[in-house]
Design a protein around this motif. Structure first.
Motif, PDB file in Angstrom:
ATOM      1  N   ILE A 101       0.758  -1.287   0.110  1.00 56.88           N
ATOM      2  CA  ILE A 101      -0.149  -0.261  -0.160  1.00 56.88           C
ATOM      3  C   ILE A 101       0.892   1.365  -0.191  1.00 56.88           C
ATOM      4  O   ILE A 101       2.062   1.198   0.527  1.00 56.88           O
ATOM      5  N   PRO A 102       0.283   2.501  -0.569  1.00 54.34           N
ATOM      6  CA  PRO A 102       1.142   3.669  -0.271  1.00 54.34           C
ATOM      7  C   PRO A 102       1.530   4.062   1.176  1.00 54.34           C
ATOM      8  O   PRO A 102       0.864   3.695   1.957  1.00 54.34           O
ATOM      9  N   SER A 103       2.581   4.542   1.361  1.00 58.14           N
ATOM     10  CA  SER A 103       2.973   4.972   2.800  1.00 58.14           C
ATOM     11  C   SER A 103       2.148   6.037   3.260  1.00 58.14           C
ATOM     12  O   SER A 103       1.744   6.110   4.634  1.00 58.14           O
ATOM     13  N   THR A 104       1.199   6.776   2.412  1.00 59.61           N
ATOM     14  CA  THR A 104       0.492   7.781   3.046  1.00 59.61           C
ATOM     15  C   THR A 104      -0.688   7.044   3.626  1.00 59.61           C
ATOM     16  O   THR A 104      -1.309   7.275   4.830  1.00 59.61           O
ATOM     17  N   LEU A 105      -1.291   6.121   3.126  1.00 59.89           N
ATOM     18  CA  LEU A 105      -2.203   5.138   3.492  1.00 59.89           C
ATOM     19  C   LEU A 105      -2.023   4.391   5.010  1.00 59.89           C
ATOM     20  O   LEU A 105      -2.511   4.553   5.842  1.00 59.89           O
ATOM     21  N   LYS A 106      -0.642   4.018   5.031  1.00 59.01           N
ATOM     22  CA  LYS A 106      -0.151   3.366   6.224  1.00 59.01           C
ATOM     23  C   LYS A 106       0.008   4.416   7.312  1.00 59.01           C
ATOM     24  O   LYS A 106      -0.260   4.292   8.561  1.00 59.01           O
ATOM     25  N   ALA A 107       0.103   5.851   7.092  1.00 55.34           N
ATOM     26  CA  ALA A 107       0.231   6.681   8.128  1.00 55.34           C
ATOM     27  C   ALA A 107      -1.294   6.812   8.521  1.00 55.34           C
ATOM     28  O   ALA A 107      -1.177   6.919   9.826  1.00 55.34           O
ATOM     29  N   TRP A 108      -2.027   6.950   7.628  1.00 50.42           N
ATOM     30  CA  TRP A 108      -3.523   7.126   8.152  1.00 50.42           C
ATOM     31  C   TRP A 108      -3.810   5.819   9.082  1.00 50.42           C
ATOM     32  O   TRP A 108      -4.377   5.816  10.218  1.00 50.42           O
ATOM     33  N   LEU A 109      -3.380   4.697   8.781  1.00 45.78           N
ATOM     34  CA  LEU A 109      -3.848   3.388   9.430  1.00 45.78           C
ATOM     35  C   LEU A 109      -3.193   3.479  10.817  1.00 45.78           C
ATOM     36  O   LEU A 109      -3.904   3.309  11.928  1.00 45.78           O
ATOM     37  N   VAL A 133     -10.472  -0.144  -3.014  1.00 42.54           N
ATOM     38  CA  VAL A 133     -10.346  -0.260  -4.234  1.00 42.54           C
ATOM     39  C   VAL A 133      -8.879  -0.599  -4.574  1.00 42.54           C
ATOM     40  O   VAL A 133      -7.901   0.307  -4.267  1.00 42.54           O
ATOM     41  N   ALA A 134      -8.360  -1.842  -4.709  1.00 41.38           N
ATOM     42  CA  ALA A 134      -6.946  -2.218  -4.891  1.00 41.38           C
ATOM     43  C   ALA A 134      -6.527  -2.455  -6.227  1.00 41.38           C
ATOM     44  O   ALA A 134      -6.413  -3.387  -7.006  1.00 41.38           O
ATOM     45  N   ALA A 135      -6.240  -1.091  -6.732  1.00 36.38           N
ATOM     46  CA  ALA A 135      -5.680  -1.148  -8.275  1.00 36.38           C
ATOM     47  C   ALA A 135      -4.356  -1.503  -8.219  1.00 36.38           C
ATOM     48  O   ALA A 135      -3.453  -1.287  -7.382  1.00 36.38           O
ATOM     49  N   ARG A 136      -3.883  -2.295  -9.345  1.00 34.12           N
ATOM     50  CA  ARG A 136      -2.536  -2.653  -9.603  1.00 34.12           C
ATOM     51  C   ARG A 136      -2.298  -2.471 -10.812  1.00 34.12           C
ATOM     52  O   ARG A 136      -3.122  -2.788 -11.983  1.00 34.12           O
ATOM     53  N   THR A 154      -3.816  -8.825   0.869  1.00 30.14           N
ATOM     54  CA  THR A 154      -3.293  -9.702   2.043  1.00 30.14           C
ATOM     55  C   THR A 154      -3.118  -8.989   3.168  1.00 30.14           C
ATOM     56  O   THR A 154      -3.518  -9.386   4.513  1.00 30.14           O
ATOM     57  N   TYR A 155      -2.491  -7.594   3.154  1.00 31.61           N
ATOM     58  CA  TYR A 155      -2.174  -6.961   4.297  1.00 31.61           C
ATOM     59  C   TYR A 155      -3.538  -6.235   4.764  1.00 31.61           C
ATOM     60  O   TYR A 155      -3.984  -6.310   6.262  1.00 31.61           O
ATOM     61  N   LEU A 156      -4.306  -5.591   4.075  1.00 31.76           N
ATOM     62  CA  LEU A 156      -5.365  -4.720   4.513  1.00 31.76           C
ATOM     63  C   LEU A 156      -6.656  -5.849   4.737  1.00 31.76           C
ATOM     64  O   LEU A 156      -7.176  -5.454   5.819  1.00 31.76           O
ATOM     65  N   GLU A 157      -6.607  -6.791   4.617  1.00 28.27           N
ATOM     66  CA  GLU A 157      -7.568  -7.810   5.123  1.00 28.27           C
ATOM     67  C   GLU A 157      -7.184  -8.207   6.257  1.00 28.27           C
ATOM     68  O   GLU A 157      -8.241  -8.146   7.332  1.00 28.27           O
ATOM     69  N   LYS A 158      -5.975  -8.330   6.824  1.00 27.09           N
ATOM     70  CA  LYS A 158      -5.667  -8.421   8.189  1.00 27.09           C
ATOM     71  C   LYS A 158      -5.955  -7.283   9.062  1.00 27.09           C
ATOM     72  O   LYS A 158      -6.237  -7.310  10.238  1.00 27.09           O
ATOM     73  N   VAL A 159      -5.341  -6.133   8.521  1.00 32.13           N
ATOM     74  CA  VAL A 159      -5.419  -4.818   9.458  1.00 32.13           C
ATOM     75  C   VAL A 159      -6.691  -4.365   9.565  1.00 32.13           C
ATOM     76  O   VAL A 159      -7.330  -4.131  10.595  1.00 32.13           O
TER      77      VAL A 159
END
Length: 211
Positions: A101-109, A133-136, A154-159
């Motif tokens: 994921i983008p680091s900006t989203l990780k900061a929000w989390l 919306v997991a675009a790639r 896989t990460y966001l499902e867990k978090v």
């Protein structure tokens, strides 16, 4: 009034597929909830600071005992956690950057995850539906050569699911770079089909929340 929390994290302003699909979700949700409220964060523009020692420690100190630095850091955490807790639905745009994921989203989390409140045995926003919306740019689907490198869903499902107790659903547009990267040009038809399906699915999921 119902509230939608809408978060975009793509660094691309124009031409972002994740932004286009979250916008379709939002439009459909607003059509079903014309009296509703949308709380929006564009993390590429509104840079949420990384969680620091003051923000971490403040979560475990009574409000009256916090230092000025802790109080200031926790004020942001309180705002973001409250937005999540008050939302009736959440939509998050998360493109894949370097397999995750983008680091900006990780900061929000990091700001919204607080054990004993939003996370833990009784998460405060438990059960809230969240559509990601997991675009790639390519394909990381089951059977694809790069399937083992998929660390977004896989990460966001867990978090989001396991950590925050949210009801997580994914929309996954693939081959988003096919129109602009020559090496992926042969996948342009798949990209167009995947995007069209994602837009239709986003509208359908948003409308289903009104039932």
């Amino acid at each position: 009034m119902p509230t939608l929390l809408h978060i975009d994290s793509s660094a691309v302003a124009d031409g972002s597929v994740s932004r286009e699909v979250t916008a379709a979700f939002r439009a459909a949700w607003q059509a079903e909830h014309p009296e509703g409220t949308v709380v929006y964060h564009d993390l590429a523009v509104e840079r949420i600071p990384h969680l620091d020692v003051h923000g971490i420690s403040a979560g475990y100190v009574p409000a009256e005992d916090r230092s000025p630095e802790q109080a200031a850091a926790f004020a942001l955490r309180e705002q973001l956690m409250s937005e999540l807790e008050q939302a009736d639905a959440v939509v998050i745009g998360s493109p894949m950057y370097n397999f995750t994921i983008p680091s900006t989203l990780k900061a929000w989390l990091d700001q919204v995850i607080l054990m004993g409140r939003t996370a833990g045995e009784t998460p405060s926003a438990k059960g809230t539906p969240v559509t990601v919306v997991a675009a790639r740019g390519g394909s990381y689907a089951p059977g694809a050569p790069r399937e083992p490198y998929e660390f977004v869903t896989t990460y966001l499902e867990k978090v989001l699911g396991g950590g925050l107790g949210l009801e997580v659903d994914f929309i996954v547009p693939e081959f988003t770079l096919a129109p602009v990267v020559p090496a992926l040009a042969e996948f342009a038809p798949q990209a167009a089909e995947s995007k069209a399906q994602a837009l239709e699915l986003a509208a359908r999921k948003a409308k289903a929340l009104a039932v």
